[in-house]
Design an enzyme around this catalytic site. Structure first.
Site, PDB file in Angstrom:
ATOM      1  N   HIS A 144      -6.910  -9.854   3.541  1.00 13.88           N
ATOM      2  CA  HIS A 144      -5.810 -10.566   4.197  1.00 13.88           C
ATOM      3  C   HIS A 144      -6.338 -11.725   5.064  1.00 13.88           C
ATOM      4  O   HIS A 144      -5.700 -12.774   5.156  1.00 13.88           O
ATOM      5  CB  HIS A 144      -5.009  -9.607   5.077  1.00 13.88           C
ATOM      6  CG  HIS A 144      -4.062  -8.728   4.335  1.00 13.88           C
ATOM      7  ND1 HIS A 144      -2.975  -9.217   3.646  1.00 13.88           N
ATOM      8  CD2 HIS A 144      -4.022  -7.372   4.171  1.00 13.88           C
ATOM      9  CE1 HIS A 144      -2.306  -8.213   3.096  1.00 13.88           C
ATOM     10  NE2 HIS A 144      -2.922  -7.089   3.395  1.00 13.88           N
TER      11      HIS A 144
ATOM     12  N   GLU B 171     -10.376   6.879   2.264  1.00 19.14           N
ATOM     13  CA  GLU B 171      -9.980   5.480   2.103  1.00 19.14           C
ATOM     14  C   GLU B 171     -10.913   4.546   2.854  1.00 19.14           C
ATOM     15  O   GLU B 171     -11.161   4.726   4.055  1.00 19.14           O
ATOM     16  CB  GLU B 171      -8.554   5.246   2.610  1.00 19.14           C
ATOM     17  CG  GLU B 171      -8.101   3.804   2.365  1.00 19.14           C
ATOM     18  CD  GLU B 171      -6.838   3.421   3.120  1.00 19.14           C
ATOM     19  OE1 GLU B 171      -6.102   2.553   2.603  1.00 19.14           O
ATOM     20  OE2 GLU B 171      -6.588   3.962   4.218  1.00 19.14           O
TER      21      GLU B 171
ATOM     22  N   HIS C  86      -1.280  -9.541  -0.956  1.00 19.04           N
ATOM     23  CA  HIS C  86      -1.695  -8.779  -2.128  1.00 19.04           C
ATOM     24  C   HIS C  86      -1.455  -9.591  -3.395  1.00 19.04           C
ATOM     25  O   HIS C  86      -0.642 -10.523  -3.411  1.00 19.04           O
ATOM     26  CB  HIS C  86      -0.901  -7.476  -2.229  1.00 19.04           C
ATOM     27  CG  HIS C  86      -1.117  -6.539  -1.097  1.00 19.04           C
ATOM     28  ND1 HIS C  86      -0.459  -5.330  -0.978  1.00 19.04           N
ATOM     29  CD2 HIS C  86      -1.924  -6.620  -0.003  1.00 19.04           C
ATOM     30  CE1 HIS C  86      -0.842  -4.716   0.112  1.00 19.04           C
ATOM     31  NE2 HIS C  86      -1.731  -5.477   0.734  1.00 19.04           N
TER      32      HIS C  86
ATOM     33  N   SER D 168       0.812  -1.220   0.000  1.00 19.02           N
ATOM     34  CA  SER D 168       0.000   0.000   0.000  1.00 19.02           C
ATOM     35  C   SER D 168       0.844   1.268   0.000  1.00 19.02           C
ATOM     36  O   SER D 168       0.425   2.291  -0.542  1.00 19.02           O
ATOM     37  CB  SER D 168      -0.941   0.015   1.206  1.00 19.02           C
ATOM     38  OG  SER D 168      -1.945  -0.963   1.072  1.00 19.02           O
TER      39      SER D 168
END
Length: 455
Positions: A287, A278, A414, A97
């Site tokens: 995750h 966000e 990710h 990120s």
């Protein structure tokens, strides 16, 4: 509630021309899936005073598809799809990120873990900082700590995303007008259980910030005049905010509450504003391979997007841009060889897998009781045994629920897939086509007629 609207950007259709400037792609180059119906606005050069940049962390087309089935109809962003963007970082095909956010904030690639610096360690100017230089007001909103990687990249420059105490100092020094999220621990001294040598909240008050810590205080915080140098700091938890699924049991605001109040404050600036919002915990759900957490935090993010587009529709000079920074978890639409998906089944799940795992007793003899108390599913003896014997009961519970909902996962980290870009407002068609994540802030800067350059 809203007095004036700005631009919210979701995607671009600009390409870099031979002379180094950004030019509009021809309609013939746009992919068939780049939106539907009439364009949001007729002309590519309409005035953009405000940008609302909305980042659903960890979200991609699989999340979007599962969420559409979960909701039972199109999401608010579906009709505003423009294109895709590539997410790789300077040192990896799979970004984190911090690197993704730095690219999306500054237009410069960097290495994983790095915030606001290029690969050689030089500070790079962000779209938020460039907006401030133009006299615009700015804001950051997150459901993580406000010092977490994605919000951090817009207003700080550090070698490691983990240095949240230094990030907090730099954010205050950067005079961001509105900051709302979690992370109080990074603003208070060690004597109060925090990470600082001094009390940054008290320092912020001396510098014109109104400090709020509950949903009620946030919504009641009137008369904040950014034109007169007044600002708003909301830290609603010591760490991150709670997942949306149990936010109502707290005094924490929703993401839509924080978005609405940020716009209320920032729209007072006659020079316009830049706001980043966000949906942080969509990523954390990925995750954990937790479909319930993922869908319910996506729902909360959509409600925030609705507030932004509502304002943009009234204002006419606001660009709303919606784009995730990367995908998390390798979510799939369908699983176990079954030609179907049923994410709507998680609507009746009342806790995250992590919360259910915390309710298990030491020998896990209460697995059936806990899981059936929080889900609409009936466990078999084999299901119970699998969770009892699992190395990580949280993941075992989440995989059980995912199997019931026919939502698959390929990773707990990710992935490197391209990410959808959505946009509404003037010049929104500039986000069409296949872009790089570095293109997004450049297109926004071009739309607002501001300079974005290395520091």
């Amino acid at each position: 509630m809203f007095k004036k609207l700005s631009i919210i950007a979701l995607g671009t259709g600009l390409i870099l021309g031979a002379g180094g400037g950004w030019v509009q792609q021809a309609d013939a180059q746009k992919p068939d899936w780049a939106g539907k119906g009439k364009p949001d606005h007729a002309g590519p050069k309409e005035k953009v005073e405000n940008v609302i940049y909305m980042i659903p962390d960890g979200f991609n087309a699989d999340y979007a598809t599962n969420y559409r089935w979960y909701k039972g109809e199109d999401a608010v962003w579906d009709e505003h799809l423009k294109g895709l963007h590539k997410t790789y970082s300077e040192d990896s095909r799979v970004t984190d990120s911090a690197a993704a956010g730095t690219a999306m904030a500054s237009g410069v690639k960097t290495t994983n873990g790095t915030v606001g610096l290029d690969e050689e360690g030089n500070e790079v100017e962000t779209i938020l900082e460039a907006s401030e230089d133009q006299g615009k007001s700015t804001g950051l909103v997150a459901t993580s700590t406000i010092t977490h990687a994605t919000p951090a990249v817009f207003a700080s420059h550090v070698e490691s995303r983990d240095n949240e105490a230094e990030i907090a100092k730099q954010m205050l020094a950067n005079d961001v007008d509105v900051m709302l999220g979690g992370g109080k621990d990074f603003f208070v001294p060690e004597s109060e259980g925090g990470e600082q040598e001094e009390n940054l909240i008290e320092q912020a008050k001396e510098e014109g910030y109104t400090s709020v810590e509950t949903q009620e205080e946030l919504m009641d915080a009137d008369d904040i005049d950014v034109e007169d140098g007044e600002k708003l700091l909301g830290l609603f938890a010591d760490g991150p905010l709670n997942p949306e699924i149990d936010r109502e049991s707290t005094e924490q605001p929703s993401l839509s509450d924080m978005t609405e109040r940020s716009i209320d404050v920032l729209e007072q600036d006659k020079d316009g504003f830049f706001l980043m919002v966000e949906g942080s915990q969509i990523d954390w759900a990925g995750h954990d391979n937790d479909p319930t957490w993922a869908m319910k935090d996506t729902e909360a993010f959509e409600q925030a997007v609705e507030k932004a587009i509502e304002f943009a529709e009234e204002d006419g000079n606001t660009l709303v841009v919606i784009a995730g920074d990367h995908e998390t978890g390798g979510m799939t639409v369908g699983s176990n060889g079954v030609y179907d998906t049923k994410p709507e089944l998680v609507k009746d799940v009342t806790a995250t897998g992590a919360a259910m795992a915390e309710e298990l007793n030491e020998d896990r003899s209460n697995v059936e009781e806990v899981v059936e108390d929080h889900t609409p599913f009936d466990l078999t003896e084999e299901d119970v045994q699998t969770i009892q014997e699992a190395e990580d009961p949280k993941m075992a519970i989440n995989h059980y629920i995912s199997d019931e909902a026919l939502v698959g996962w390929t990773s707990s980290a990710h992935t490197g897939v391209d990410i959808p870009v959505y946009a509404y407002g003037p010049q929104s068609d500039s986000f069409s086509g296949l872009l790089d994540n570095t293109d997004l802030p450049k297109i926004m800067a071009e739309a607002m007629k501001i300079d974005l350059a290395d520091k």
